[in-house]
Every structure is written in C-alpha cells, then in structure tokens.
Write a protein that holds these residues in place. Structure first.
Motif, PDB file in Angstrom:
ATOM      1  N   TYR A 172       4.804 105.657  22.821  1.00  0.00           N
ATOM      2  CA  TYR A 172       5.190 104.798  21.943  1.00  0.00           C
ATOM      3  C   TYR A 172       6.684 104.684  21.791  1.00  0.00           C
ATOM      4  N   ARG A 232      -7.084 104.018   4.766  1.00  0.00           N
ATOM      5  CA  ARG A 232      -7.469 103.872   3.466  1.00  0.00           C
ATOM      6  C   ARG A 232      -7.868 102.657   2.812  1.00  0.00           C
ATOM      7  N   GLU A 271      -1.000 103.261  10.209  1.00  0.00           N
ATOM      8  CA  GLU A 271      -2.302 103.733  10.612  1.00  0.00           C
ATOM      9  C   GLU A 271      -3.123 104.169   9.148  1.00  0.00           C
ATOM     10  N   LEU A 282       4.432  97.885  19.381  1.00  0.00           N
ATOM     11  CA  LEU A 282       3.282  98.305  18.765  1.00  0.00           C
ATOM     12  C   LEU A 282       2.125  97.983  19.920  1.00  0.00           C
ATOM     13  N   GLU A 328       4.203 103.984   2.101  1.00  0.00           N
ATOM     14  CA  GLU A 328       2.488 104.436   1.812  1.00  0.00           C
ATOM     15  C   GLU A 328       2.374 104.257   0.240  1.00  0.00           C
ATOM     16  N   ILE A 351       9.961 100.001  14.296  1.00  0.00           N
ATOM     17  CA  ILE A 351       8.922 100.902  13.493  1.00  0.00           C
ATOM     18  C   ILE A 351       9.052 102.051  14.329  1.00  0.00           C
ATOM     19  N   ASP A 352       9.307 103.393  13.801  1.00  0.00           N
ATOM     20  CA  ASP A 352       9.112 104.338  14.621  1.00  0.00           C
ATOM     21  C   ASP A 352       7.782 105.125  14.427  1.00  0.00           C
ATOM     22  N   MET A 353       7.745 106.278  15.181  1.00  0.00           N
ATOM     23  CA  MET A 353       6.243 106.831  15.033  1.00  0.00           C
ATOM     24  C   MET A 353       5.601 107.384  13.755  1.00  0.00           C
ATOM     25  N   SER A 354       6.713 107.979  12.993  1.00  0.00           N
ATOM     26  CA  SER A 354       6.388 108.049  11.606  1.00  0.00           C
ATOM     27  C   SER A 354       5.948 107.037  10.913  1.00  0.00           C
ATOM     28  N   ASP A 372      11.230 109.512  19.558  1.00  0.00           N
ATOM     29  CA  ASP A 372      10.408 110.416  18.857  1.00  0.00           C
ATOM     30  C   ASP A 372       9.970 111.468  19.927  1.00  0.00           C
ATOM     31  N   ALA A 422       9.016 106.064   5.626  1.00  0.00           N
ATOM     32  CA  ALA A 422       7.330 105.825   5.773  1.00  0.00           C
ATOM     33  C   ALA A 422       6.604 106.260   4.670  1.00  0.00           C
ATOM     34  N   ARG A 423       6.750 107.264   3.886  1.00  0.00           N
ATOM     35  CA  ARG A 423       5.973 107.973   2.880  1.00  0.00           C
ATOM     36  C   ARG A 423       6.229 106.686   1.547  1.00  0.00           C
ATOM     37  N   HIS A 425       7.381 112.586  10.760  1.00  0.00           N
ATOM     38  CA  HIS A 425       5.858 113.057  11.369  1.00  0.00           C
ATOM     39  C   HIS A 425       5.730 113.773  12.464  1.00  0.00           C
ATOM     40  N   PRO A 426       6.415 113.059  13.736  1.00  0.00           N
ATOM     41  CA  PRO A 426       6.248 113.847  14.857  1.00  0.00           C
ATOM     42  C   PRO A 426       6.935 115.095  14.968  1.00  0.00           C
ATOM     43  N   LEU A 442       4.700 104.166  12.003  1.00  0.00           N
ATOM     44  CA  LEU A 442       3.336 103.639  12.692  1.00  0.00           C
ATOM     45  C   LEU A 442       2.304 104.701  11.957  1.00  0.00           C
ATOM     46  N   GLU A 443       2.360 105.932  12.180  1.00  0.00           N
ATOM     47  CA  GLU A 443       1.459 106.642  11.684  1.00  0.00           C
ATOM     48  C   GLU A 443       1.191 106.486  10.031  1.00  0.00           C
ATOM     49  N   SER A 444       2.012 106.198   9.145  1.00  0.00           N
ATOM     50  CA  SER A 444       1.992 105.597   7.846  1.00  0.00           C
ATOM     51  C   SER A 444       1.211 104.376   7.903  1.00  0.00           C
TER      52      SER A 444
END
Lengths: 580, 580
Positions: free
Chosen positions: B393, A521, A516, A542, A481, A507-510, B397, A477-478, B132-133, A512-514
């Motif tokens: 979601y 940004r 977002e 999603l 980004e 697409i896992d939660m991490s 997770d 995920a990072r 992330h989670p 998804l947050e990436s």
C-alpha cells in the motif's frame, strides 16, 4: 554533466572574462575592508582569539566559491553562529584554553561533515522543519542575547552567561567595577556606528554622492571607528587606564590545524553541531535566494549544503571555526557588483594579506570598539514585528514564535531553537489532527454541494454526505472515526454515508485502516459507506489494497452522481448516473 | 451535566435494573476465573511478586467502572505494559528488591497522573501520533520479546535481557542448565493451552455445545492447566526435582501502599511513564471502541484518559502496577454479556475473594505454567502481515513498521516505540514537504483544467497555471518557492502566474511569507501573481494579512474566470468574467 553539477566553478569559470574580473575585484576590496573588523569581532563573540575570525574567512570563502551555487554569497563567521559556538563549547572547555580552541575547530569539522552528508544525500528539505516565524523569533532573541553579552566590553567588566537572565544578573553584579575610560570609548564608538548606519547615507546623498557609493561607504564605516579608537588608545596610553585591547595577534597566513577525534568530545558536540549546521544553512540559503532572485539565477539547496560543508571543513583545517553565508557581507558584495564567486576568492586574498601584514597594527584596537560593532550589527536583527504579524494572522504561529523567543532568552539558544522546531511540528500535527469537516447538501437546481451550516441546501434523511478538508493520515485517522460514529449515532434513519474527498491528497495506512473500521462498523448497523470525488493518485493507491472489495458502497466520480443514484426521489437525468 | 460528564457512573447507574445485574454477575464470574492465572502470569512477566498482579486487578477495575465510558472494558495488568514496566524499572533496581516494587508502584502513580492530566486538558489527540502500522509493528515485536523472555521458565533456567539479541544470547548461554522435569511440564502446558485455543472450540461445538458457551469455556481453559500442574507438582513433590513454583503468596486484601516522591526516581521514570501511558491508552481505546461500536455506544477518548488515570493511581495505592484495558479480558467480558461497568466491580469482588481465600492453594503452581499462559497469549499478537500490507500500500508506512519492529527487537521496547513515532512524523513531514504540483491547462470546450502531462489541454505562452495539491505550511513553503522560480526561469514570455488552490486547506505564516516573496520576485521580473479557487477559511485568513494588498494580480473565484480575463484571445462570455 555530473562533474559540473558538483563543481559549479566549471560552469561559470569557462565564461569568465575581463569585465567580470574587474567587477569582482572592486567588490572584493570593499568586502575585505568591511570584513576585517567584523571577523575580529565575531571571533571575540565566540570567545576565541581574534585572528581565528580572519582565518575563518579565508579558505572557507575559496571552497565555497568552488562548490557553492550563489554568485554573491560571502561565507565567514556570522553573529548567530558565533554565539551558538560559544554556547556549545563554553560548556565543555574554559575560554582561552587550548581545549576551547580545539573544540571550536572540531565543531567546524563536524558541522562541515553534517552539511556535506545532508547535501550528498539530498536532505536539504530537513531545514524546512524550521518555520519562518520560528527563525524570525530565534534571530530576534539571539540578537538580544548577543547585544547583552557585549555590554561587558563596553563597561570594561567581566560578565558571562548563556541566557538573558544569567547575563543581566552577572552584569548587575559586576557593574560597580565599570572602567570609566572604557565606557566613554565604548559609548562613543557605539554612537558613531549607529550614526554611520542611520545618518551617514542621507548626509552623503545630500552632499551629492551617488546612492550606491553612499551605501558602500556606510558599510565600510566601522573601519573608521577601528582606526580612530586604535590610534586614540595607543597615543593616549589608555591600556594603562584599564582599556582592554585585542593585544598580540600572531602575524602570518592561517595555520594548518586538525579537529580532535575524541569520541567524548564528538558526542557532546553532536547536538550543537546539528543545530549550528541547520541554522547556518537556513540563514545562508535565504540570503543566497534573495540575491539570486534579483538576477533570475538559480540556487540549488542541496549543492549549497555541499558548498557550506566544504567551507566548514576548510575552516577546521585552517584555524577557523563554524562559518556560514552572512547577510550583511553578501549584500555588500552583491551591491558592490560581484559578478561571480571569484569575488569571494579575491576577498580571501585580501584577508590573507591582512593576516600577513596588518595584525601588528591592531594590538591597540580596544575590545570595546569590536563590541560596539557587534551591538550595532545585531540590533538590526532584533525585530518584534513578527509577534504582531503572527498574532493577526495565525495564533498557532504566534505561540511558536513567542515560545521560541522566551525559551531562547530564558534558557539559551540551543533549547530555544529546539523548542521552536518541536513546537511548530506539534502545532502542525495538532491542526491537521482535527481537520475541518462539513456535512454537505445540494444547492437546489445545481450540481454543487455545500456546507449545510453555511448554505441553504437540500439533504436526505437517509443519506449523510461528509466532506473532509484535509489529507487523511495517522494524526487524524481516529478523529475521522470518532466524527463519523458521532454523527451516525444521531441519525437513526441513515442508510448511506458518503465521504466526499476532493481535498484529500493522501490516505496513509492508518487512515486506510480507519476507513476499513468505519466500513465494517457501518455494515454492522446496516449502513453503506460510499466515497465521491476521490483524487487520481489516492484512487491509484486504494486500488493496491483490499479496501475497494470490502467497501459496502461505491466510489462515485462526482458527488452529484452519488446523490442521483442513492436518492430515489431525486430527479436525475439517466445518463448522469454512473457507477465508480 | 458537568458532573455526569466526569462521572459516567451517574448516567448508567440510575437506569440499573435486575436484568442488567444478572448479566453483569454472570460475566463477572467468567472473567474472574480467567483473570486469576493471567494476573499472576503478568506480574511474573513484570518481574514482580505474583500477588501484585491480582492487586492490580481489584481497585483499578472499580475506579474505571466509576470514571470510564466503556461498558465492557476490563482494566488490569496486560502483557505489553507488563514488559514495558520490567524494562523501565529493571534498569534502576534489582528484581525482587523492595526498591523494585516501590519503583513499579511509583510508575503506576506517574502513569496515572499523566493520563489524568492528558484527559483533563483534553490532550487525547496526542495518542494519534502513534500511527496504526507503528502500533502493529510494535505489538508484534513486543510479543516476540515477551515469548522469548518466558522461555527461561519453560526451560527452568536463569536468563535475562531487554531485547531479543540479549535474550537469545542469555538463553543459549544457560541452555546446559535446563531442568528436564520443568521442561516436560512446561512443554505439556504450552501444548495443552495451544490446543485449548485452536482445537477445543470446534470439538465442543461438534459435541453440541452452543458456540457462545464454547467460546467462554475456551477462554477459561487455562484454569484447567493451572489446577492440573499445581496438583501434579504438589503430589509428585516436583519442587525437589527443581521445578520452580510461585511459592508463598500473602493471603489478604490488597495492602495500602504509596508511591515514592524521590525526584531522582521520578526523573528516571518520566520517559517510560509517558510511553506506558500512551501505549496503554492506545491499546485500551481501540478495544473499547471496537466493543462500543457493536452496540452503537459512544467512547469519549478524553474521559477514557481520566478513567485509566484513576485506575492507575488506584493501582499505586493498593499494591498494584501499571494497568490498562486488556483485549482478551474485555472481549470475554463483552461476550459473556456484561451490560454495564458494574460487571467490572463484581469481577473486583471475585478477585478480592481470591486474594483472601485462594492464595495458599497456588503455592505449588509452577512458574512454567504461567510462562506457558503468557507465551500462548502473546503469540496471538505476533502478526507480520502488516509488513506485506504496508509494502503493497505505501512504502513510507512500510519503512516505519520495519524500523519499529527491528529497533524494538534489537534495542528494546522504549527505543522501538520512540523510533516508530519519530519516524512516522518525519515521513509524514517529508511527504507533505514535496507536495504534488501540476501545471494545468484547459480541457477544450469545457471549464475544466487538468494536468498538462496527463491530458490533452490548451495552454498559453504568457500564462502559467500551477495547481498545488497540499496545504501550504512551513515544511513545503520553500519547495513551493523553488518550484515556482524553476518553472518561471524556463518560460521567457511569461506575464501571469496563477496558483490554483482547490486542495489548499491551510496557509500558515511561513507559506504566507513564501507567497509574499514569490509575489515580490515575480514583480521584479514583470510577472503578475494571481490565485484561483482559494477556499473560504483560507481566504478569511489571507484577509487578515497585508498579502492581498501587496498581491500584484487578482484572486479569482474559479480558474475559468482567471483564464477568461487574462487570456485575451480566449472566447469568453462577458458575464463570466469577474474580479475576486
């Protein structure tokens, strides 16, 4: 239905007939003859009294026949598990002591419980964490250690150690004490057994024996070595010349035994028990599947766990030690024509008779002969070709194999296999943590989009299309980004970023947050984020989040539609443009 | 070039001008005022003398300014790392002893070395193993434990514990010893600080203060509580009434200190040092990236590791303890207009002056005030919404978060974060070990192939097309084998199996061996194995093995071509058929 699932015996048992029984009986006789020296030898390898090897082959075989799904698998002591048993209990009890035996029995019980629990909770997939190359490297290294550990019996000296370094050191230290008579006997037995393995079959075939029969005679060859060396040792009185023999083996059926329930013992055996269970299961199931495939039969991995679990618990209560499905014996069983698991039950009867009647005859069986049997058997496991194969195919796998081999040789079996598992998981995560990403453009006059670095494609200054060739999850995920920010920072005219996702399976939660964070940004920079070719299951997920509402751009069914709508100068048929 | 990469200061330093300096100075003054009470409070949380919090904010800030890549990140003691420090060294030394302080200094040194090594070997990706989670759950649970651990100061009692259970138990046990004066002081301070956080800014904005200034005043609000409670405690002689104060804090610049090199200490601190490094790095980099993105600046994760490593080693040699980039202070620094890392250096000067001049003034500062500062700060970290978000979601997770929260609360921070990491890796492997596979057929009159279960498609009795939606690797290699054998066993007329691979991004050695086994077993059944739509990088790798020669069937560029060639009744334009 449910009942038949957990007791496969109810399924094949109903259809059992005379033909099958004949085939099974023939196979059982052959396997029994082969198993007698092998069982004694493996017990010796585990540091246990010889008879425990035979005990471990009787009740476990019957229990596997009831619960297992393989028609041909023969369960009992095997080389790798015997060595792992020695390594595990060698640290907490002295060889030859009563504690040592209790620890071996307890280890069998714990392995049985672990296998049973894994099977009942359908956790067989956990064995997949052992990659093929790691297993291959581990088996090779274990074969070397086992062969080295048996050299002392060939030399007639004392030596010990749990890794190659310790073993070689100890062998060199005791070398001056070599017993010449034992050495001659051991070398002759080893040479004979190697010849049986390599030279006997061609000779028999040349002499007109049918190949299948020649194969079987080759497998029971070791019995000749056992008989010959026993007779020689007895008749020439070699025990007085320092040849060590198996000695007094109690005559009788397997005794009733019980595992210890000491919390201390359990906590020190838990790690080894897990490793033995998993390694034993992996070895066993690959044999079972290979044989089943030849007859279009099915192996249920979770039911196999239950079968092996029952076999080990059975071993614990009848004077045995950890068992699993053995390669050599299963192949012999299969080749000899075993039709159902009943062949295993007949083998058990044969071995019970041997325990009852034959044990006095093996008093003068030299330990050197058993060591020769083990050495010849395990050296066939040693195969360094996996190093070359992985070197050519994948450096990541090569590193995992090499580490497994070196750590097993240098630090022992437990650390070796653990390191292999951890390393292959870390390497996998590393590989997927830096997924292949490509900036793509349109192949002129087509609806295809390809990597700008590999193809002559059309791109727009204000649109960036990034294709990600990996599922998006926490480990990458990072990286996603970072990559997006890097590219965006270098494109001042940018207005649209399109993530093209045909190869994104999850697409896992991490992640998804990436996404977002990327969206947020990019909005701050006046750039819109879009996605194209998102797979059905990913899209379903999603939709359960707020992401689609927050997304500044759109989801396009195809990349072509995305470019049609976002690139105003691009000639696009009106009916093609469609919002996601 | 190389030099500038490792010393980012050389890059921004050359362009430093008066405007930037003015902005930096203003930001530094604000951050200094905010940091004084915070640093004292976090040292208290770590069980260390108050001045160590200030020491840990001086040299580390300067070293980060030299080596770090973030323009706004403010490095120093933070809540989560302080708690982890207390948990780590609380087990090997008694709070207040010299050993305890040496352990804290050694922990900072070890964390610094670990961060530096990770950075130099570019291993920053390892931090991605924290999903992330899991981080969100861990921070929430840690916030609760920290708040609970500070209640004793508000109540004026003794209590201790490394998890919520122990803490609550200990608090209840000592509740009767509550000091009423301390309680009144503590509750008032807490209420005031909550009000500053929630109510002060709207009030100031209403009164005509500019929102940015109002924001900054809100952040330095805690200083008012510090001054007021110190004056009250001193003037009313509350120490005699049982109010515990910070007491004698040595006046002067940070002392020179050195870590211990005792192997015993190192081996017991290694695990905690790794966890502290990774957690600290993850917290720090997410703050740095959030702030950098707002100005289109770049953060280099590996250089960040070097910056944080230098900062921690600096802390070890100047009487500090583990540090990292803090969220609150960095945001204040950024909002106050810090233009370059020089702002951090000016903050260091401010704190050095405080250590030199102000320490006698805080003798009467009540510990209850510092505890109130911590409680108000960490409660903003507590956020259970991640549970709801992940529940909606992705259940996988959700399980990872819930386990992280419960294990952190019940068994402490170290086990909590370890369990979270292990669980998220296991869940990921589990998910990919049972990949989505679909039997596909042709959508009539198109070249598209879709899942037979979801679409009305055409299939042939003698052809099985299986689409695998995941990279093939050790964890799912056996699942692939099982699935193929299962389906094949149910299709007696089968002649061709086509594996459709558009979503297969990698095939590792284990999966290659599974493909070889599938190929071999299908050949034995008279069935050919083909593959279609194999990706370029995967094809490149397969070409380096013997698989393509052994493969009984062909590799087709597209699934359409495969069906055209293999299905004789299918109407296909001749020019479309092409062998791979």
């Amino acid at each position: 239905m449910m009942f038949t699932k957990y007791f496969p015996v109810l399924d094949w048992g109903r259809r059992y007939n005379r033909d099958a029984a004949t085939n099974d009986l023939i196979a059982a006789v052959i396997v029994t003859i082969m198993l007698i020296p092998q069982s004694l030898a493996y017990a010796l390898l585990a540091g246990l009294p010889a008879q425990m090897g035979i005990y471990a082959s009787i009740v476990p075989i019957i229990l596997y026949a009831i619960f297992g799904t393989s028609r041909a698998l023969a369960v009992g002591p095997v080389a790798v598990v015997s060595l792992m048993t020695a390594a595990a209990i060698g640290e907490i009890a002295v060889q030859g002591s009563a504690d040592y035996i209790v620890a071996a029995i307890t280890l069998a019980f714990m392995s049985g419980v672990i296998l049973l629990v894994l099977g009942l909770f359908r956790l067989g997939f956990l064995a997949n964490f052992l990659s093929h190359p790691v297993i291959a490297g581990f088996i090779t290294a274990t074969g070397i250690i086992i062969a080295a550990s048996q050299l002392k019996h060939i030399l007639g000296i004392d030596a010990s150690g749990h890794n190659l370094w310790e073993l070689v050191h100890s062998l060199i230290e005791h070398l001056p004490e070599t017993n010449p008579v034992t050495l001659v006997l051991g070398v002759l037995a080893t040479a004979f057994l190697f010849w049986v393995r390599k030279g006997l079959k061609p000779m028999l075939v040349k002499a007109g024996v049918r190949p299948r029969l020649a194969d079987i005679l080759t497998k029971v060859g070791p019995v000749a070595a056992v008989v010959a060396t026993t007779v020689v040792t007895w008749s020439l009185g070699l025990v007085d010349k320092g040849v060590k023999v198996v000695g007094d083996v109690p005559q009788g059926l397997p005794p009733l035994t019980a595992p210890s329930f000491s919390p201390e013992l359990w906590s020190s055996l838990l790690g080894p028990a897990i490793l033995i269970s998993v390694i034993g299961f992996v070895e066993s199931i690959s044999v079972a599947q290979t044989l089943a495939a030849k007859k279009r039969q099915r192996i249920d991995p979770n039911q196999e766990l239950i079968g092996l679990g029952a076999a080990n618990i059975g071993a614990a209560f009848t004077g045995g030690y950890p068992v699993t499905g053995g390669f050599a014996r299963s192949v012999v069983n299969f080749d000899a024509g075993a039709a159902t698991p009943a062949a295993g039950a007949y083998t058990a009867v044969g071995l019970a008779l041997a325990a009852l009647l034959l044990t006095p005859l093996i008093f003068f069986l030299p330990k050197a002969t058993l060591a020769a049997t083990i050495i010849v058997a395990v050296l066939s496991l040693v195969d360094f070709s996996i190093l070359k194969k992985t070197w050519n195919y994948s450096k990541a796998d090569f590193i995992a194999v090499l580490a497994t081999i070196l750590i097993t040789l240098g630090f022992g079996v437990e650390l070796g296999v653990t390191a292999g598992v951890v390393l292959s998981i870390v390497i996998h995560l590393f590989k997927t943590s830096r997924p292949h990403m490509a900036i793509v453009g349109q192949v002129p006059d087509t609806e295809h989009f390809r990597n700008v670095l590999r193809h002559d494609v059309t791109t727009q200054d204000n649109i960036l299309t990034l294709r990600v060739d990996e599922s998006l999850y926490f480990a990458n995920a990072r990286f996603l980004e970072d990559s997006v920010y890097d590219i965006v920072a270098s494109m001042p005219k940018l207005e649209h970023v399109i993530l093209m996702c045909p190869a994104v399976n999850d697409i896992d939660m991490s992640a998804l947050e990436s996404l977002e964070a990327i969206n947020e940004r990019l909005v701050a920079l006046g750039v819109k984020l879009h996605m194209s070719e998102v797979k059905g299951p990913v899209m379903d997920r999603l939709k359960r989040s707020d992401f689609l509402e927050e997304l500044s751009g759109k989801i396009f069914l195809s990349q072509h539609q995305a470019i049609c709508e976002l690139a105003p100068t691009y000639p696009c048929p009106q009916e093609d443009a469609q919002n996601g």
